[in-house]
Scaffold this motif. Sequence first.
Motif, mmCIF file in Angstrom:
data_model
loop_
_atom_site.group_PDB
_atom_site.id
_atom_site.type_symbol
_atom_site.label_atom_id
_atom_site.label_comp_id
_atom_site.label_asym_id
_atom_site.label_seq_id
_atom_site.Cartn_x
_atom_site.Cartn_y
_atom_site.Cartn_z
ATOM 1 N N ASN A 109 -5.415 49.508 10.844
ATOM 2 C CA ASN A 109 -5.474 50.670 11.419
ATOM 3 C C ASN A 109 -6.664 51.778 11.943
ATOM 4 N N ARG A 146 1.389 54.973 1.088
ATOM 5 C CA ARG A 146 1.394 55.585 2.481
ATOM 6 C C ARG A 146 0.651 56.546 2.357
ATOM 7 N N MET A 307 -9.259 47.351 2.205
ATOM 8 C CA MET A 307 -7.975 46.091 2.272
ATOM 9 C C MET A 307 -8.141 45.415 1.341
ATOM 10 N N HIS A 315 -3.359 41.375 3.390
ATOM 11 C CA HIS A 315 -4.385 42.349 4.536
ATOM 12 C C HIS A 315 -5.302 40.305 5.933
ATOM 13 N N THR A 330 0.350 55.656 11.407
ATOM 14 C CA THR A 330 -0.751 55.215 10.188
ATOM 15 C C THR A 330 0.008 55.000 8.676
ATOM 16 N N GLU A 332 2.545 53.066 9.337
ATOM 17 C CA GLU A 332 2.835 51.343 8.395
ATOM 18 C C GLU A 332 2.125 50.627 8.242
ATOM 19 N N VAL A 333 0.699 51.016 7.667
ATOM 20 C CA VAL A 333 0.092 50.587 6.669
ATOM 21 C C VAL A 333 0.370 50.288 4.531
ATOM 22 N N GLU A 334 0.586 49.679 4.312
ATOM 23 C CA GLU A 334 0.457 49.620 2.956
ATOM 24 C C GLU A 334 -0.787 49.689 2.341
#
Length: 340
Positions: A109, A146, A307, A315, A330, A332-334
């Motif tokens: 991202n 998050r 990641m 990932h 932004t 949405e990414v763990e």
Amino acid sequence: MPTTVIGLEGSANKIGIGIIRDGVVLSNPRHTYVTPPGEGFLPRDTAKHHREWVLKILRQALDEANVTPKELDCIAYTKGPGMAAPLLSVAIVARTISQLWNVPLVGVNHCVGHIEMGRLITGCQNPTVLYVSGGNTQVIAYSDRRYRIFGETIDIAIGNCLDRFARTLKISNDPSPGYNIEQLAKKGQKFIMLPYTVKGMDVSFSGILSHIEEVARKQLEIGECTAADLCFSLQETLFAMLVEITERAMAHCGSEEVLIVGGVGCNLRLQEMMGVMAEERGAKLYATDMRFCIDNGAMIAQAGWEMFRSDPEQHVTAIEDSWCTQRFRTDEVEVTWRDN
Ligand code: MG
């Protein structure tokens, strides 16, 4: 064992490739697509620029880092957000070298890339982040795995507002319209009142742009104000709005650090205004220079490094899943690489 990651970025008008080894930037070359004054960059032409430059920049990144493909542990590329055609032109190269060199692929991202690069370069730990660029305007803070968005633009990005105003005045796009507005603004003498549009934690720029374009049409011709006055007034107004919502997010989170990232983040007047606010709150301002806050490859490599190291299972992406997307928020990414 060291972990070496190459990152490929091309979501807007810069193509950049960087190599990171455990927090050290080994190389980070970039080339910017600059359009004539009065013209913006269109997706098709920008993708053509990236296709023309991507292999030269790749060669340069490897040579400057003195790294061979065999030494790479991971290839990171920008999955989104951004313009579709430019994103694709770079994702295809990432996919190809991943198969050619047999190196795992991670889709990053873009916004998370900016945050991680800012944290790496400045050494700040848990900042409230202002991310300001041609395509994005967000106030972000980390909570519970998050990067949460506390406030954002509800229409155009701040950089888009500045770029489009530069086009109206036929200000040069070299090195960037925002940089030239910043220089002109220093010569501004007269403050022109503009709409100030903060809505809760969000901001709106499109009405301000229409308004100042109208002022430029009416007042500039008859000499009632100068281009410098307009640049000065626009910057003061927009930046005040950003400082206001950033301060509110900091108060809510109890932050002692504020980090500015993204291309507009290298504007020294914005840094100055944010610095005053931070000081009044007993907080510290962190910002980077043009090498790292403007889109670059190393920021994608750095997020990819985090990641890949923290949770490769989640990932690392299979080639057939290595798509890209214009819309990718932004949060949405763990964030698997930070503690709660
Ligand atoms: Mg960016």
